[in-house]
Design an enzyme around this catalytic site. Structure first.
Site, PDB file in Angstrom:
ATOM      1  CG  ASP A 367      41.003  42.153  39.021  1.00  0.00           C
ATOM      2  OD1 ASP A 367      40.502  43.126  39.613  1.00  0.00           O
ATOM      3  OD2 ASP A 367      40.717  40.972  39.280  1.00  0.00           O
ATOM      4  CG  ASP A 437      34.941  39.764  43.229  1.00  0.00           C
ATOM      5  OD1 ASP A 437      34.940  39.802  41.981  1.00  0.00           O
ATOM      6  OD2 ASP A 437      35.982  39.863  43.916  1.00  0.00           O
TER       7      ASP A 437
HETATM    8  C1  GLA Z   1      39.256  39.937  41.763  1.00  0.00           C
HETATM    9  C2  GLA Z   1      38.207  39.782  40.688  1.00  0.00           C
HETATM   10  C3  GLA Z   1      37.840  38.324  40.552  1.00  0.00           C
HETATM   11  C4  GLA Z   1      39.072  37.489  40.227  1.00  0.00           C
HETATM   12  C5  GLA Z   1      40.137  37.727  41.293  1.00  0.00           C
HETATM   13  C6  GLA Z   1      41.444  37.054  40.927  1.00  0.00           C
HETATM   14  O1  GLA Z   1      38.727  39.706  43.013  1.00  0.00           O
HETATM   15  O2  GLA Z   1      37.090  40.573  40.964  1.00  0.00           O
HETATM   16  O3  GLA Z   1      36.857  38.138  39.552  1.00  0.00           O
HETATM   17  O4  GLA Z   1      39.563  37.865  38.964  1.00  0.00           O
HETATM   18  O5  GLA Z   1      40.378  39.119  41.501  1.00  0.00           O
HETATM   19  O6  GLA Z   1      42.426  37.288  41.850  1.00  0.00           O
END
Ligand code: GLA
Length: 619
Positions: A367, A437
């Site tokens: 990430d 997301d």
């Molecule tokens: C980002 C990712 C999510 C999750 C969060 C965790 O927003 O897109 O899927 O992994 O971070 O903090």
């Protein structure tokens, strides 16, 4: 300098005769600088790549304020520019506009390819649609600031220039040194946008991605993020594993919150060791519990960022990007590590290998939850500050290279606050990425449709979330959520232990259906049929290479009391074949399905409905 020689992601060949490269060398006698323009043409793909290398043969340093990867002049004609703008949770929305006189520019200045503008543009004749017409695509294989400029001049020619964004870029090229630009992959199609996309899908899957998983069936995963956020322990995870395994789900991914003392997003990025308070048996215990259930084990990292409340920050406050003697901007309570510095990259490499060498881990979700601000390195000087952003991404690529080489058995998935770094540069290291997301299936129709313009379906992960949706609060059926998620690389983003019995049965059916058809979805030929940007009915389909199988997805967004019957025309089938629609046992000719079409199942009043039909050639 060492880091300017670090390699960039790029297309490759597997055999000498697959492509030929022409290098045109231009020399500026006054400056003593040579420019090499590299054109690679593939034998069996309508693809030409282009990059540039500048070599300083002079005795003095030269400052590069702008260095594009390509420039091309297109002859006089009206042209439409198709781009992929977006934002957080609304990534890669398809946009099309007629080019007028002057300059049209698409760019990112965010230190990432970004949610806001993908590093891609297509130039199409005004009559080009999904199925017919000419279109030229240009895709920058790069994950940092980019710039596309389209200049329509007084005689109607269009000049396309693409490369690293000149914003905040100033590279001091030392005497004797060279600078290599990222590569642009150009695709030409005379069969409309689907033709262009299919060429990009094959190219990115076959000749950009390098992972051993690039042609493998991708595991169906369940991720604990939306099920637990930071609030989990080994028992909670066990309950998810116990519920998920009997449904046929193949991998469990432990998301954010397993390290340092992280219980919310205020701490511990940079401290990549397990939080024993939360997980007393460590990661080895969670990995074992997962493997004992016959599932693979995946883990989340955010290697490039750091929390102020971390051991790493306390030891090395100078390892953060920032302007000397000025404040730094927090975003999601994080600072950005100065990956332009090899020591910083080495430290994160060592921390990650300390985990990965010990614990059996099958997958990593990588990430990057914020964009870059105050893009200055405290270890640089004013002559080199303009190099920091590009050096940052070279450092990121270096870490990805080292980790993917050392752990070829690990399946890597890119992510960046959803889909903020969904690009071909990342695909060189990671064969799949999290596009958004936003799990709401209605919003996902647009996100996945736009993403598919360039990126292969195997690379687009899509998860069934809860209803009402976490971000929008919209309620949708399990069938609708499943159909949208099964149109990509399927996963689940929910607490399997909390599912009702009926939903568990539905998930079980989805998983079984997906396993039966995932090869077709992930590696078949994808056709966009009806666009969510243009109509209330959305349709796409997958066809096997031998045209003996096809999977059709149709969606109706809003219901109506007396809907007019809607006909969807299919594509890519063998016109001579007879196909059986397996759920109804109806028989259709391939020509009939493509020319007359079939009715999208009539829907009375409900909103947000999906139909999935599998067609098999009769003989
Ligand atoms: C980002 C990712 C999510 C999750 C969060 C965790 O927003 O897109 O899927 O992994 O971070 O903090």
């Amino acid at each position: 300098m060492l880091m300017s020689k670090r390699s960039l992601p790029q297309t490759y060949v597997e055999g000498e005769d697959e492509a030929q490269t022409l290098i045109v060398t231009l020399r500026d006698a006054t400056l003593g600088v040579t420019l090499e323009l590299a054109y690679t043409i593939y034998r069996d793909r309508p693809v030409i790549t282009r990059s540039a290398r500048l070599i300083n043969h002079s005795e003095q340093a030269v400052d590069l304020e702008k260095v594009a990867s390509m420039q091309m002049d297109l002859p006089t004609q009206p042209l439409d520019a198709i781009s992929l703008p977006g934002s957080y949770a609304r990534e890669r929305q398809l946009s099309r506009e007629r080019l007028h006189r002057g300059v049209t520019q698409f760019e990112s200045r965010r230190g990432a390819s970004s949610h806001h503008m993908n590093p891609f543009v297509a130039l199409a004749d005004p009559n080009t649609n999904e199925f017919q017409g000419n279109v030229l695509g240009a895709l920058l294989i790069y994950s940092d600031n980019h710039q596309v400029s389209l200049e329509r001049d007084p005689i109607g020619q269009t000049r396309l220039t693409m490369g690293i964004n000149e914003y905040n870029f100033d590279w001091r090229l030392a005497a004797g040194d060279s600078f290599q630009t990222p590569e642009v992959a150009m695709v030409y199609s005379t069969t409309g946008l689907n033709g262009m996309s299919q060429t990009y899908h094959d190219l990115l899957r076959d000749r950009v991605a390098r992972s051993r998983y690039k042609h493998d069936l991708r595991p169906i995963l369940i991720n604990n993020w939306e099920a637990t956020y930071f609030d989990f322990d080994a028992d909670k995870i066990q309950s998810i594993l116990d519920a998920a395994a009997p449904l046929g789900i193949e991998m469990f991914v432990l998301d954010d919150g397993w390290f340092g003392h992280r219980n919310d997003d205020n701490s511990s990025l940079g401290d990549w060791f397990v939080n024993r308070n939360k997980l007393p048996g460590g990661l080895a215990d969670i990995s074992k519990r997962t493997h004992d259930k016959g599932m693979r084990f995946g883990l989340w990292f955010e290697p490039e960022n750091i929390s102020a409340d971390s051991d790493l920050y306390r030891a090395h406050p100078d390892w953060v990007l920032g302007v000397p003697d000025r404040g730094r901007t927090l975003s999601r309570n994080e600072y950005v590590l100065d990956f332009s510095q090899p020591d910083v990259v080495d430290n994160i490499f060592e921390q990650m290998t300390a985990v990965l060498d010990k614990v059996p881990i099958d997958y990593i979700k990588w990430d990057m939850n914020r964009n870059l601000t105050e893009v200055y390195s405290l270890h640089s000087d004013s002559a080199h500050e303009g190099e920091t952003s590009h050096r940052f991404i070279l450092g990121v690529y270096d870490l990805m290279e080292r980790l993917t080489k050392r752990y070829p058995q690990i399946l890597f998935e890119g992510c960046s606050g959803g889909g903020g770094r969904f690009d071909a540069g990342l695909m060189y290291y990671m064969p799949q990425s999290w596009p958004s997301d936003n799990n709401d299936p209605i919003e996902r129709l647009k996100i996945q449709y736009g993403t598919s313009l360039v990126y292969p379906i195997s690379a687009i992960t899509a998860h069934v979330g809860t209803s009402p949706d976490e971000l929008l609060g919209w309620s949708t059926s399990m069938k609708m959520r499943g159909a949208v998620a099964m149109s990509g690389t399927l996963g689940y983003e929910l607490d399997a232990a909390q599912l009702s019995d009926a939903d568990k049965q539905a998930v079980k059916r989805q998983v079984a259906f997906y396993k039966q058809h995932r090869e077709l979805v992930q590696y078949g030929t994808f056709y966009r049929l009806e666009s969510p940007f243009e109509s209330n009915t959305v349709a796409w389909m997958f066809v096997s290479p031998d045209q003996k199988e096809a999977l059709l997805f149709t969606f109706v967004i809003l219901g109506a009391v007396q809907p007019e019957p809607h006909i969807t025309k299919l594509a890519g089938l063998d016109p001579q074949q007879t196909y059986v629609e397996t759920d109804t046992n109806k028989m259709y000719g391939g020509d009939e399905l493509m020319q007359l079409g079939r009715y999208t199942t009539p829907v009375q009043t409900s909103d947000f409905t999906a139909q999935v039909h599998y067609f098999k050639a009769k003989d």
